[in-house]
Design a protein around this motif. Sequence first.
Motif, PDB file in Angstrom:
ATOM      1  N   SER A 115      35.270  -3.288 -11.418  1.00  0.00           N
ATOM      2  CA  SER A 115      34.855  -2.867 -12.760  1.00  0.00           C
ATOM      3  C   SER A 115      35.809  -3.410 -13.812  1.00  0.00           C
ATOM      4  O   SER A 115      35.385  -3.900 -14.878  1.00  0.00           O
ATOM      5  CB  SER A 115      34.796  -1.335 -12.831  1.00  0.00           C
ATOM      6  N   GLY A 116      37.100  -3.352 -13.527  1.00  0.00           N
ATOM      7  CA  GLY A 116      38.083  -3.873 -14.473  1.00  0.00           C
ATOM      8  C   GLY A 116      37.922  -5.365 -14.697  1.00  0.00           C
ATOM      9  O   GLY A 116      38.010  -5.855 -15.821  1.00  0.00           O
ATOM     10  N   ARG A 117      37.673  -6.083 -13.607  1.00  0.00           N
ATOM     11  CA  ARG A 117      37.521  -7.535 -13.733  1.00  0.00           C
ATOM     12  C   ARG A 117      36.240  -7.914 -14.479  1.00  0.00           C
ATOM     13  O   ARG A 117      36.227  -8.864 -15.264  1.00  0.00           O
ATOM     14  CB  ARG A 117      37.536  -8.182 -12.347  1.00  0.00           C
TER      15      ARG A 117
ATOM     16  N   HIS B 102      34.796  -6.121 -16.806  1.00  0.00           N
ATOM     17  CA  HIS B 102      35.050  -5.845 -18.227  1.00  0.00           C
ATOM     18  C   HIS B 102      35.889  -6.960 -18.847  1.00  0.00           C
ATOM     19  O   HIS B 102      35.649  -7.378 -19.990  1.00  0.00           O
ATOM     20  CB  HIS B 102      35.758  -4.493 -18.397  1.00  0.00           C
TER      21      HIS B 102
ATOM     22  N   LYS C 215      36.158   1.583  -0.686  1.00  0.00           N
ATOM     23  CA  LYS C 215      35.060   1.311  -1.605  1.00  0.00           C
ATOM     24  C   LYS C 215      35.396   1.792  -3.016  1.00  0.00           C
ATOM     25  O   LYS C 215      34.956   1.202  -3.998  1.00  0.00           O
ATOM     26  CB  LYS C 215      33.775   1.957  -1.113  1.00  0.00           C
ATOM     27  N   GLU C 216      36.198   2.894  -3.103  1.00  0.00           N
ATOM     28  CA  GLU C 216      36.626   3.365  -4.426  1.00  0.00           C
ATOM     29  C   GLU C 216      37.545   2.343  -5.075  1.00  0.00           C
ATOM     30  O   GLU C 216      37.459   2.076  -6.287  1.00  0.00           O
ATOM     31  CB  GLU C 216      37.334   4.721  -4.309  1.00  0.00           C
ATOM     32  N   ASP C 217      38.461   1.801  -4.258  1.00  0.00           N
ATOM     33  CA  ASP C 217      39.370   0.768  -4.749  1.00  0.00           C
ATOM     34  C   ASP C 217      38.586  -0.468  -5.189  1.00  0.00           C
ATOM     35  O   ASP C 217      38.852  -1.075  -6.225  1.00  0.00           O
ATOM     36  CB  ASP C 217      40.368   0.402  -3.654  1.00  0.00           C
TER      37      ASP C 217
ATOM     38  N   ALA D  72      35.443  -0.571  -6.247  1.00  0.00           N
ATOM     39  CA  ALA D  72      34.710  -0.285  -7.483  1.00  0.00           C
ATOM     40  C   ALA D  72      35.629  -0.335  -8.695  1.00  0.00           C
ATOM     41  O   ALA D  72      35.268  -0.891  -9.744  1.00  0.00           O
ATOM     42  CB  ALA D  72      34.036   1.082  -7.376  1.00  0.00           C
ATOM     43  N   GLU D  73      36.827   0.230  -8.563  1.00  0.00           N
ATOM     44  CA  GLU D  73      37.757   0.282  -9.703  1.00  0.00           C
ATOM     45  C   GLU D  73      38.233  -1.119 -10.085  1.00  0.00           C
ATOM     46  O   GLU D  73      38.233  -1.497 -11.269  1.00  0.00           O
ATOM     47  CB  GLU D  73      38.949   1.167  -9.351  1.00  0.00           C
ATOM     48  N   ILE D  74      38.659  -1.896  -9.087  1.00  0.00           N
ATOM     49  CA  ILE D  74      39.166  -3.246  -9.368  1.00  0.00           C
ATOM     50  C   ILE D  74      38.063  -4.137  -9.915  1.00  0.00           C
ATOM     51  O   ILE D  74      38.239  -4.853 -10.900  1.00  0.00           O
ATOM     52  CB  ILE D  74      39.778  -3.870  -8.098  1.00  0.00           C
TER      53      ILE D  74
ATOM     54  N   THR E 296      37.320  -9.621  -4.372  1.00  0.00           N
ATOM     55  CA  THR E 296      37.787  -8.241  -4.470  1.00  0.00           C
ATOM     56  C   THR E 296      37.552  -7.500  -3.159  1.00  0.00           C
ATOM     57  O   THR E 296      38.382  -6.694  -2.731  1.00  0.00           O
ATOM     58  CB  THR E 296      37.078  -7.511  -5.630  1.00  0.00           C
TER      59      THR E 296
ATOM     60  N   ALA F 179      40.378  -5.211  -1.258  1.00  0.00           N
ATOM     61  CA  ALA F 179      40.267  -3.777  -1.555  1.00  0.00           C
ATOM     62  C   ALA F 179      40.469  -2.946  -0.290  1.00  0.00           C
ATOM     63  O   ALA F 179      39.994  -3.302   0.795  1.00  0.00           O
ATOM     64  CB  ALA F 179      38.905  -3.490  -2.175  1.00  0.00           C
TER      65      ALA F 179
END
Length: 390
Positions: free
Chosen positions: A237-239, A241, A229-231, A233-235, A222, A226
């Motif tokens: 976190s989704g993975r 989950h 850093k926001e991108d 964290a979002e990607i 990731t 990415a």
Amino acid sequence: MRSHIQLPEPIATVFITEQLADRVAAAPDFLREKLAIQNLAEVMSDHPDEVLAHLVKLGMEICGAHSAGISIFEPEARRFRWHALAGELATFEGATTPRNFSPCGVCLDLAEPILMERPERAYDWIREAGITVPEVLLVPLTVKGADAIGTLWLVAADAGHFNKEHARVMAELAAFAGVALRMIQTEQRLNLALQQQETLTREMSHRIKNLFTVADSMVRMTARSAASKEDLAEILSGRLHALAQANALIRRSFGTDVSAVASFGDLIARILRPHEQGQAALSGPDLAIGEQATNQLALVFHELATNAAKYGALNCDRGSLTISWAVTADAVDIVWNEKGASSVKAPSETGFGTKLVETTIGRIGGKIDREWSTDGLRVRISLPLSALRN
């Protein structure tokens, strides 16, 4: 007595339990009975696995039977299985008989000793086996406060042989042996539970290690793609989950909370969701699977996906994965094909994860073959359709 209930023809024709009370019987030999129970107690203490054979032997000696055996009820299969056979019918050791169409079934229904004369006239499976039974005495193996677990049966060489004293003595011995048999079954279940617990402990340790390895791989992959850093964290976190959801698909057989999956394709998609989805292509017809199959296949393909993320095609940007399946008359053939991996080679030894996959596939009657190449791993799995419907 419950033996006076109405029985259907032709079973009623061969049912002659009422004759036991009218036949001449020898005076009770209480000393012999006491010694017989002591003998069973000694065997139960020193060699519990020999209790059934000793009960049969005692029954033949006390009653003068020419054949005898134990029928143990198997609830899931709704049948009896013959154990510890002795005498002329010993060759039928391990044979099975139906619960709802057999002398043993009648004995359990009435929960008391019964007598039948030439039961092959009523039960075609006895007749077709070439067995002639002049007279058979059956006694339930009971445990106080629980359902009977089977029957002791004794066959006489001639009609008119058994009497009420035979039935009484054997009922007492069978009650004692029933307690012993229940103890043996309880010990077997305990040993099985301990083995399952040990397997579960090893499996959980293996899966936890894999989770950390896959999570580390996700962070690295990731981070490479990415934009911020926001991108990231979002990607990520989704993975993570998605990884948790895929991992939750796996349940042990003693669990009841199994996630419902509509089809085989849905199952594979959910397992691959934590990884680079663009790298995987799925193709195959709709294939419904049951809860037990979901559990087993989730374990298998979760292991394959984890290994691909650690070492194979899902661990590199140029890697790709194709999963295809085809259904025949009685089987489904699955191909897991990885390409673009770097320097893949067959492992020098078989790890726990590989053994887990092979054991799971074998348990449901399937086969698995692996082909290793420098470009990736190719796995072929064949499973019986009947196993997927469970």
